[in-house]
Design an enzyme around this catalytic site. Structure first.
Site, PDB file in Angstrom:
ATOM      1  N   ASP A  13       1.263  -1.131   0.066  1.00 12.08           N
ATOM      2  CA  ASP A  13       0.136   0.016   0.435  1.00 12.08           C
ATOM      3  C   ASP A  13       0.894   1.202   0.366  1.00 12.08           C
ATOM      4  O   ASP A  13       0.718   2.375   0.544  1.00 12.08           O
ATOM      5  CB  ASP A  13      -1.199   0.199   1.134  1.00 12.08           C
ATOM      6  CG  ASP A  13      -1.925  -1.336   1.295  1.00 12.08           C
ATOM      7  OD1 ASP A  13      -2.298  -1.280  -0.166  1.00 12.08           O
ATOM      8  OD2 ASP A  13      -2.077  -1.590   2.119  1.00 12.08           O
ATOM      9  N   LYS A  16       2.433   1.846  -4.727  1.00  9.26           N
ATOM     10  CA  LYS A  16       2.770   1.156  -6.578  1.00  9.26           C
ATOM     11  C   LYS A  16       1.743   1.565  -7.383  1.00  9.26           C
ATOM     12  O   LYS A  16       2.156   2.065  -8.971  1.00  9.26           O
ATOM     13  CB  LYS A  16       3.113  -0.528  -6.306  1.00  9.26           C
ATOM     14  CG  LYS A  16       4.491  -0.271  -5.240  1.00  9.26           C
ATOM     15  CD  LYS A  16       3.606  -1.923  -4.807  1.00  9.26           C
ATOM     16  CE  LYS A  16       2.526  -2.822  -4.560  1.00  9.26           C
ATOM     17  NZ  LYS A  16       2.354  -1.827  -2.902  1.00  9.26           N
ATOM     18  N   GLY A  40      -4.656  -4.270  -3.507  1.00 18.04           N
ATOM     19  CA  GLY A  40      -5.448  -2.955  -3.875  1.00 18.04           C
ATOM     20  C   GLY A  40      -4.291  -2.179  -4.242  1.00 18.04           C
ATOM     21  O   GLY A  40      -4.135  -1.992  -3.750  1.00 18.04           O
ATOM     22  N   HIS A  41      -4.625  -1.563  -5.616  1.00 15.59           N
ATOM     23  CA  HIS A  41      -3.745  -0.545  -6.126  1.00 15.59           C
ATOM     24  C   HIS A  41      -4.940   0.373  -6.746  1.00 15.59           C
ATOM     25  O   HIS A  41      -5.489  -0.039  -7.600  1.00 15.59           O
ATOM     26  CB  HIS A  41      -2.677  -0.829  -6.841  1.00 15.59           C
ATOM     27  CG  HIS A  41      -2.055  -2.448  -6.704  1.00 15.59           C
ATOM     28  ND1 HIS A  41      -1.353  -3.329  -7.824  1.00 15.59           N
ATOM     29  CD2 HIS A  41      -1.702  -3.164  -5.394  1.00 15.59           C
ATOM     30  CE1 HIS A  41      -1.057  -4.043  -6.826  1.00 15.59           C
ATOM     31  NE2 HIS A  41      -1.137  -3.614  -5.728  1.00 15.59           N
ATOM     32  N   GLN A 223       2.220  -6.117  -2.739  1.00 12.80           N
ATOM     33  CA  GLN A 223       2.430  -6.404  -2.089  1.00 12.80           C
ATOM     34  C   GLN A 223       4.149  -5.883  -2.187  1.00 12.80           C
ATOM     35  O   GLN A 223       4.237  -4.663  -2.461  1.00 12.80           O
ATOM     36  CB  GLN A 223       2.859  -8.293  -1.678  1.00 12.80           C
ATOM     37  CG  GLN A 223       1.554  -8.723  -1.109  1.00 12.80           C
ATOM     38  CD  GLN A 223       0.842  -9.016  -2.387  1.00 12.80           C
ATOM     39  OE1 GLN A 223       1.524  -9.278  -3.564  1.00 12.80           O
ATOM     40  NE2 GLN A 223      -0.262  -8.777  -2.946  1.00 12.80           N
TER      41      GLN A 223
HETATM   42  P1  GDP Z   1      -0.861   0.103  -3.562  1.00 11.17           P
HETATM   43  O1  GDP Z   1      -0.869  -0.845  -3.337  1.00 11.17           O
HETATM   44  O2  GDP Z   1       1.202   0.106  -2.767  1.00 11.17           O
HETATM   45  O3  GDP Z   1      -0.962   0.489  -5.019  1.00 11.17           O
HETATM   46  O4  GDP Z   1      -1.518   1.449  -2.586  1.00 11.17           O
HETATM   47  P2  GDP Z   1      -3.041   1.876  -2.628  1.00 11.17           P
HETATM   48  O5  GDP Z   1      -2.972   1.924  -3.569  1.00 11.17           O
HETATM   49  O6  GDP Z   1      -3.333   0.373  -1.579  1.00 11.17           O
HETATM   50  O7  GDP Z   1      -2.804   2.948  -1.035  1.00 11.17           O
HETATM   51  C1  GDP Z   1      -2.308   3.839  -1.919  1.00 11.17           C
HETATM   52  C2  GDP Z   1      -2.930   4.862  -1.400  1.00 11.17           C
HETATM   53  O8  GDP Z   1      -2.506   5.957  -1.593  1.00 11.17           O
HETATM   54  C3  GDP Z   1      -4.166   4.579  -2.910  1.00 11.17           C
HETATM   55  O9  GDP Z   1      -5.525   5.368  -2.315  1.00 11.17           O
HETATM   56  C4  GDP Z   1      -3.731   6.420  -3.866  1.00 11.17           C
HETATM   57  O10 GDP Z   1      -4.951   6.071  -4.186  1.00 11.17           O
HETATM   58  C5  GDP Z   1      -2.810   6.961  -2.705  1.00 11.17           C
HETATM   59  N1  GDP Z   1      -2.045   7.732  -3.552  1.00 11.17           N
HETATM   60  C6  GDP Z   1      -0.954   7.226  -4.122  1.00 11.17           C
HETATM   61  N2  GDP Z   1       0.079   8.111  -4.191  1.00 11.17           N
HETATM   62  C7  GDP Z   1      -0.227   9.187  -3.488  1.00 11.17           C
HETATM   63  C8  GDP Z   1       0.231  10.225  -3.292  1.00 11.17           C
HETATM   64  O11 GDP Z   1       1.154  11.258  -3.505  1.00 11.17           O
HETATM   65  N3  GDP Z   1      -0.406  11.729  -2.025  1.00 11.17           N
HETATM   66  C9  GDP Z   1      -1.554  11.044  -1.703  1.00 11.17           C
HETATM   67  N4  GDP Z   1      -1.580  12.378  -0.846  1.00 11.17           N
HETATM   68  N5  GDP Z   1      -2.221   9.592  -1.992  1.00 11.17           N
HETATM   69  C10 GDP Z   1      -1.096   9.260  -2.820  1.00 11.17           C
HETATM   70  P1  IMO Z   2      -0.390  -4.486  -2.301  1.00 10.96           P
HETATM   71  O1  IMO Z   2      -0.113  -5.005  -3.657  1.00 10.96           O
HETATM   72  C1  IMO Z   2      -1.177  -4.715   1.966  1.00 10.96           C
HETATM   73  C2  IMO Z   2      -0.638  -8.443   4.096  1.00 10.96           C
HETATM   74  C3  IMO Z   2      -2.141  -8.703   4.586  1.00 10.96           C
HETATM   75  C4  IMO Z   2      -1.591  -9.848   5.648  1.00 10.96           C
HETATM   76  C5  IMO Z   2      -0.141 -10.888   4.582  1.00 10.96           C
HETATM   77  C6  IMO Z   2      -0.816 -12.307   4.231  1.00 10.96           C
HETATM   78  O2  IMO Z   2      -2.283  -4.047  -2.350  1.00 10.96           O
HETATM   79  O3  IMO Z   2       0.482  -3.576  -1.380  1.00 10.96           O
HETATM   80  P2  IMO Z   2      -2.541 -13.320   2.036  1.00 10.96           P
HETATM   81  O4  IMO Z   2      -3.729 -12.862   2.073  1.00 10.96           O
HETATM   82  O5  IMO Z   2      -1.064 -12.439   1.146  1.00 10.96           O
HETATM   83  O6  IMO Z   2      -1.856 -14.204   2.249  1.00 10.96           O
HETATM   84  O7  IMO Z   2      -2.053 -12.306   3.450  1.00 10.96           O
HETATM   85  O8  IMO Z   2       0.196 -10.120   3.849  1.00 10.96           O
HETATM   86  N1  IMO Z   2      -0.950  -8.368   2.616  1.00 10.96           N
HETATM   87  C7  IMO Z   2      -1.035  -6.837   2.026  1.00 10.96           C
HETATM   88  N2  IMO Z   2      -1.306  -6.059   2.460  1.00 10.96           N
HETATM   89  N3  IMO Z   2      -0.994  -4.719   0.697  1.00 10.96           N
HETATM   90  C8  IMO Z   2      -0.729  -5.725  -0.230  1.00 10.96           C
HETATM   91  O9  IMO Z   2      -0.787  -5.437  -1.570  1.00 10.96           O
HETATM   92  C9  IMO Z   2      -1.116  -6.812   0.676  1.00 10.96           C
HETATM   93  N4  IMO Z   2      -1.293  -8.153  -0.067  1.00 10.96           N
HETATM   94  C10 IMO Z   2      -0.813  -9.131   1.181  1.00 10.96           C
HETATM   95  O10 IMO Z   2      -2.810  -7.896   5.143  1.00 10.96           O
HETATM   96  O11 IMO Z   2      -1.091  -9.353   6.660  1.00 10.96           O
HETATM   97 MG    MG Z   3      -2.774  -2.304  -1.761  1.00  4.71          MG
END
Ligand code: GDP
Ligand code: IMO
Ligand code: MG
Length: 423
Positions: A13, A16, A40-41, A223
């Site tokens: 999170d 990415k 979840g991206h 991840q």
């Molecule tokens: P990922 O799993 O690494 O792709 O990240 P997630 O999408 O789960 O979580 C990142 C959150 O931060 C998302 O809601 C993005 O829209 C938001 N985000 C990403 N980069 C930035 C940033 O530079 N600033 C802000 N405010 N939000 C960001």
């Molecule tokens: P992105 O790509 C954050 C965490 C789960 C749990 C552990 C094992 O959005 O960054 P699993 O279901 O994979 O067996 O769970 O890994 N986890 C993540 N945490 N972002 C993720 O993906 C994750 N994918 C798995 O919360 O702690």
């Molecule tokens: Mg994510």
């Protein structure tokens, strides 16, 4: 060399999806190499929000071919739902292809993920319950079903029969649950097969041809470092290798083709699920970060645990992944803080430690050693260059760079594709 790899440097999170979308303009192929719909991206394009779980974030650039590589585990129902959602929003998805070698998440994987967790009590991992661990388990046990198997009814039936026999014994004899019906699973997967078959390819071969044509390829990580099965906080990890090393295995692309290894690092830290988090904030400051940063899981909706940036973790990521560049995200969220702390080392049983201990118990009892940096009050979400940032924000970035010994080449200052500084 035409290949770049992008990975997470913390607990996932980091943003990415956003960084891939910002970098994706001139890429010919975007390849997911590991994980499944545990990811979840979130990507914002032109004011619209997209949350992708299985599809590569590069899917929103319709000129690049998107591939789910051999290292990915695929729940076909989720895949088809995501495709439908994009098509309903007028996105063409013809460019999304799947490796025949990738493994299929089956209904028993999802059920068993929940059941194993329920047996673990206080030692539970806090998985996403998407069947990820059980699916990779079957892959290594060599009883998995692969995407390729969907193309041949007889083969699929034979393999499903053998594996389901084992799973039903587990379900009925160990967990006291009902057994699962072969016919129901077989019939639903044959419907998936019909819808998926045009997308199933020998992806590894396709990528070798792309390399010969000098196409630009981005290997998209899900991840992150501390969730890595070998180098993360075992057992509080996922069941794959979300590192650059895993990228080569999960895509079939050799290291010699790789140019840049880019690590995405959030300007503070978050974690979902259980496991050590040395710089976690259990106070109002942590809640402030969660609310301001919108730190709620995009897959499960769980509140993310929040804390200060931990450069022991990021240093580990730089080393294990051989990072050449860092993309620093969400620095805009830190605006308004009087001071910002960075965890630069741990104290474990009275000793100062500047690396990730191999013992999970040592990680659990580690205490943070902080360096304090001055904050800034200005809104930085519209800054277009490093020089436009307030001096104290620049100092924070330069301090991180010094602590992790890796260039911060990209700075993300907001959710939009264009809120992105290239240094
Ligand atoms: P990922 O799993 O690494 O792709 O990240 P997630 O999408 O789960 O979580 C990142 C959150 O931060 C998302 O809601 C993005 O829209 C938001 N985000 C990403 N980069 C930035 C940033 O530079 N600033 C802000 N405010 N939000 C960001
Ligand atoms: P992105 O790509 C954050 C965490 C789960 C749990 C552990 C094992 O959005 O960054 P699993 O279901 O994979 O067996 O769970 O890994 N986890 C993540 N945490 N972002 C993720 O993906 C994750 N994918 C798995 O919360 O702690
Ligand atoms: Mg994510």
């Amino acid at each position: 060399m035409p290949v770049n790899i992008l990975v997470g440097t913390q607990w996932g999170d980091e943003g990415k999806g956003k960084v891939i979308d910002s970098l994706g303009k001139d890429v010919d192929y975007v390849v997911r190499f590991g994980g499944g719909n545990n990811a979840g991206h979130t990507v914002h394009v032109g004011g619209e929000k997209f949350v992708l779980h299985l599809l590569p974030s590069g899917v929103l650039h319709s000129h690049s071919t998107c591939i789910l590589g051999t290292g990915v585990v695929i729940d076909p129902a989720v895949f088809l739902e995501e495709i439908k959602e994009l098509e309903d929003r007028n996105f063409n998805t013809d460019h999304v292809l799947i490796s025949g070698r990738a493994h299929l998440i089956m209904p028993y994987h999802v059920i068993l993920d929940g059941l194993w967790e329920s047996l673990k009590g206080d030692d539970k991992i806090g998985t996403t319950k998407r069947g990820i661990g059980p699916c990779y388990g079957d892959k290594f046990e060599r009883i998995g079903l692969r995407v390729e198997d969907l193309l041949n009814k007889e083969n699929f039936a034979r393999k499903l029969k053998n594996t389901l026999n084992i799973k039903n014994q587990l379900l009925t004899k160990v967990f006291n649950k009902e057994d699962l019906s072969f016919d129901e699973i077989f019939n639903s997967y044959m419907i998936f097969a019909e819808k998926l078959k045009k997308r199933i390819i020998n992806a590894e071969q396709e990528l070798q041809l792309a390399l010969k044509q000098n196409k630009k390829i981005l290997l998209e990580g899900a991840q992150a470092m501390m969730l890595d099965i070998d180098h993360g906080h075992y057992p509080y990890v996922t069941s794959s290798s979300p590192t650059t090393n895993g990228a080569c295995v999960g895509s079939g692309i050799a290291f010699k083709h790789v140019d840049k290894n880019i690590g995405v690092c959030k300007a503070y830290a978050t974690r979902v699920g259980e496991g050590p988090f040395v710089s976690e904030l259990h106070n109002e400051q942590g809640e402030w970060l969660r609310e301001k940063g919108g730190e709620y899981g995009s897959t499960t909706g769980r509140p993310r645990r929040c804390g200060w940036l931990d450069t022991v973790v990021v240093n580990h990521a730089v080393a294990i992944n051989g990072l050449t560049d860092i993309a620093l995200t969400k620095i805009d969220i830190l605006s308004g803080l009087k001071e910002i702390l960075i965890c630069v080392a741990y104290e474990i049983n009275g000793k100062k430690v500047d690396y990730i201990p191999s013992s999970i118990e040592d990680n659990q009892c580690a205490k943070p050693i902080y360096q304090t940096m001055p904050g800034w009050t200005e809104d930085i979400s519209n800054c277009k260059s490093f020089d436009e940032l307030p001096k104290t924000a620049q100092a924070y970035i330069l301090k991180i760079e010094e602590l992790i010994d890796c260039k911060i080449s990209f700075i993300s200052t907001g959710v939009d594709r264009n809120q992105f500084i290239v240094r």
